[in-house]
Write an enzyme that holds these catalytic residues in place. Structure first.
Site, mmCIF file in Angstrom:
data_model
loop_
_atom_site.group_PDB
_atom_site.id
_atom_site.type_symbol
_atom_site.label_atom_id
_atom_site.label_comp_id
_atom_site.label_asym_id
_atom_site.label_seq_id
_atom_site.Cartn_x
_atom_site.Cartn_y
_atom_site.Cartn_z
ATOM 1 N N LYS A 190 0.894 -1.325 0.080
ATOM 2 C CA LYS A 190 -0.073 0.029 0.189
ATOM 3 C C LYS A 190 0.930 1.156 0.031
ATOM 4 O O LYS A 190 2.004 1.090 0.787
ATOM 5 C CB LYS A 190 -0.965 0.004 1.389
ATOM 6 C CG LYS A 190 -1.831 1.104 1.358
ATOM 7 C CD LYS A 190 -2.714 0.768 2.661
ATOM 8 C CE LYS A 190 -3.984 1.770 2.799
ATOM 9 N NZ LYS A 190 -4.679 1.499 3.989
ATOM 10 N N SER B 63 -9.765 1.360 3.139
ATOM 11 C CA SER B 63 -8.942 2.376 2.115
ATOM 12 C C SER B 63 -7.870 1.223 1.280
ATOM 13 O O SER B 63 -7.484 1.657 0.416
ATOM 14 C CB SER B 63 -8.165 3.116 3.109
ATOM 15 O OG SER B 63 -7.170 2.740 3.983
ATOM 16 N N SER C 166 -10.023 -0.880 7.072
ATOM 17 C CA SER C 166 -9.341 -0.895 5.774
ATOM 18 C C SER C 166 -8.611 -2.036 5.420
ATOM 19 O O SER C 166 -8.260 -1.981 4.029
ATOM 20 C CB SER C 166 -8.562 0.415 5.950
ATOM 21 O OG SER C 166 -9.113 1.729 5.857
#
Lengths: 488, 95
Positions: A78, A153, A177
């Site tokens: 990420k 997310s 997330s």
């Protein structure tokens, strides 16, 4: 079987017996990224040259007899993890072309283990969002249906693993997330206990809630990746100095005699009928595997969302004060002095959702409102944790849906922030309580979208959580289902 | 109303965000709705509850006070929008 179809543990086997090489694996994933990234928009930055160099180094190490669990395994990050030599964006305009002078601890541990880093993945800006639509680099598409969101997310991390663009990925989970996008993309996602994995070098959103974790194809891979990144780090004063168990040693011990709790507050109207059906089937499967199913109550559940949005935004408003255009990132200076430069830089650099949360948090912490909002939320947070402490005196594990629905369509919830926030109602509490939680596939709905089930475990109970998940996975086939885009 | 447009403007000043009229209008409505949801917290009896600042019990983390290499100004300034004389350049603060 294509190389990109292999799990991490299968890759370990093939690398060990010489059937494949790190370079071959890396080339296969780079080819899959080339073929599918335009469609899915999962990678913000692909590290082609760095990945191939790391793969060659891994093959050399192996030839010299140096073998670690992740030697030659192609993974992705990420874009919230800072990395040397490769830009880190956090999916925001405000970081400009920021290149970190150091690697975060989790990234450094993956590299020490010989992992190949393929690139940096799309996400909601500063990890604020539940759909990956809040990215300055555009939305990520769900690999199962490109009209749908991947969740957020860590949407890029989940979609990338589902689409076979990496063997596994690291994400972060502040209110769901990792688990919610894992559920929407049909992969396994683990939020470890707060303090289990170092946050050093992870761009902060809400520091008392943020935690790093893996997204993988199956539970064994998840255990391998957690083992690689977990552990005390002097550079993170909130990381906990408690031994990291061998997560693989107890993985196959089964669930016979274990008590699994079903909190009544999570089985409510508003949960989609197909989600409910799939989760009920998972409960039935556990019963068949010898677990005892127990009804429990977590009475403060309905306050978790309100509590979260005060605590998280307050911490965010403080953490994001550092983006001022002085030391790094983009600067907007149109004259008018220093304060005006701050105001313009931040207005131009942050997206709408980030501004909304900074505003809410600033309000909650401002003079005259602190007691009513922030202090009150911290007290309710203590009650939410007490609920879990009491529940874990009765049961070994808690089972719930991950999200009220399967993946929704792009644009469906962007007009109403509160509706968007509600997609995290089943995942937020684990962050508030600091316990560990896992999402794994347990069904596919009539639209062909995956459904996930959530398991919550005691603080530092990851070994037992993974063991419980593994028992279900071995008895079912859901983790083997792949979207068409992964098959090529 | 949980929050007024004037309060939203004041919060934007505190948060160092130059928001335009459309943004302030939208935020007034959105923050009002979110704060209405947050009001629910007042239903909870929290008398005698110790506020929870962190997920785990935290103690001061000490380390030995040893001299260690630091980043160095070249690396520290590598991402600076306006590096000047080994410092971070900013708009003039004092006339």
């Amino acid at each position: 079987m294509k190389l990109t179809d292999l799990t991490i543990h299968q890759m370990q086997q093939q690398l060990a017996d010489g059937t494949t090489t790190a370079v071959a694996l890396t080339e296969a994933f780079l080819a899959q990224i080339d073929a599918t990234n335009e469609q899915l928009n999962t990678y913000i930055t692909v590290c082609r040259d760095e990945a191939l160099a790391a793969a060659r180094a891994a093959d050399e190490q192996r030839a010299n007899g140096v073998v670690r669990p992740l030697t030659g395994i192609p993974l992705a990050l990420k874009d919230i993890f800072v990395t040397t030599g490769v830009r880190t964006t956090c999916a925001s305009k405000i970081l400009g072309d920021f290149i970190s002078p150091y690697d975060g601890t989790a990234v450094a541990r993956l590299k020490e283990q010989g992992a190949v880093i393929l690139g940096k993945l799309n996400m909601d800006e500063f990890a604020m969002g539940s759909s990956n639509e809040n990215s300055a680099f555009g939305p990520v598409r769900n690999p199962w249906d490109n009209a749908c969101v991947p969740g957020g997310s860590s949407g890029g991390s989940a979609a990338c693993v589902a689409a076979a663009q990496a063997a596994g990925a690291l994400g972060t989970d502040t209110g769901g997330s990792i688990r919610q996008p894992a559920s929407h993309c049909g992969v396994v996602g683990l939020k470890p206990t707060y303090g289990r994995v170092s946050r050093y070098g992870v761009i902060a959103y809400a520091s008392s809630l943020d935690q790093v974790g893996p997204l993988t194809r199956d539970v064994r891979d998840c255990a391998i990746m957690l083992g690689a990144v977990a552990g005390y780090d002097p550079a993170d004063s909130t990381s906990v100095d408690t031994p990291v168990p061998d997560y693989l040693a107890t993985l196959a011990d089964g669930v016979a005699g274990k008590k699994i709790g079903l909190p009544q507050e999570y089985f409510i109207d508003g949960v989609d009928a197909e989600v409910k059906q799939a989760v009920d089937a998972a409960v039935a499967q556990y019963r068949e595997l010898g677990a005892e199913i127990v009804d429990i109550s977590l009475p403060h559940t309905k306050y978790a969302l309100a509590c979260y949005y005060v605590v998280a935004t307050a911490e965010a408003s403080s953490n994001l004060a550092r983006y001022d255009g002085v030391r790094y990132g983009a600067r907007v200076d149109e004259g008018g002095g220093l304060i005006e430069m701050y105001n313009r830089t931040r207005a131009a650099g942050f997206g709408a959702e980030v501004k909304r949360r900074i505003m809410l948090g600033t309000y909650a912490l401002s003079s005259g409102y602190y007691d009513a909002y922030y202090l009150k939320a911290q007290k309710v947070r203590a009650l939410i944790r007490q609920d879990f402490t009491a529940a874990f005196e009765q049961v070994d594990c808690i089972l719930t849906p991950v999200a009220p629905t399967a993946a929704f369509k792009l644009g469906d919830k962007t007009a109403d922030p509160l509706q968007m926030y509600l997609s995290d109602i089943f995942t937020l509490s684990a962050n508030l309580a600091g316990i560990c939680g896992l999402s794994m596939p347990c069904g596919i709905n009539r639209q062909g979208l995956p459904i996930g089930v959530q398991l919550l475990g005691r603080a530092f109970g990851e070994a037992e959580l993974l063991q419980t998940a593994y028992a279900f996975e071995q008895a079912t086939d859901w983790h083997r289902q792949r979207p068409a885009v992964a098959k090529g | 109303m949980n929050i007024t447009r004037a309060e939203v403007e004041q919060v934007a000043r505190l948060a160092r965000l130059a928001l335009d009229d459309a943004e302030l209008d939208a935020l007034t409505g959105e923050m009002d709705a979110i704060l209405a949801h947050v009001e629910q917290l007042n239903e909870v009896d929290t008398a005698g509850i110790v506020p929870m600042a962190h997920a785990i019990p935290l103690e001061n983390a000490f380390r030995p006070d040893e001299v260690r290499p630091s980043l160095g100004s070249e690396k520290a300034l590598a991402n600076a929008p306006l590096p000047q004389d080994d410092c971070f350049g900013v708009p003039k603060v004092i006339e």
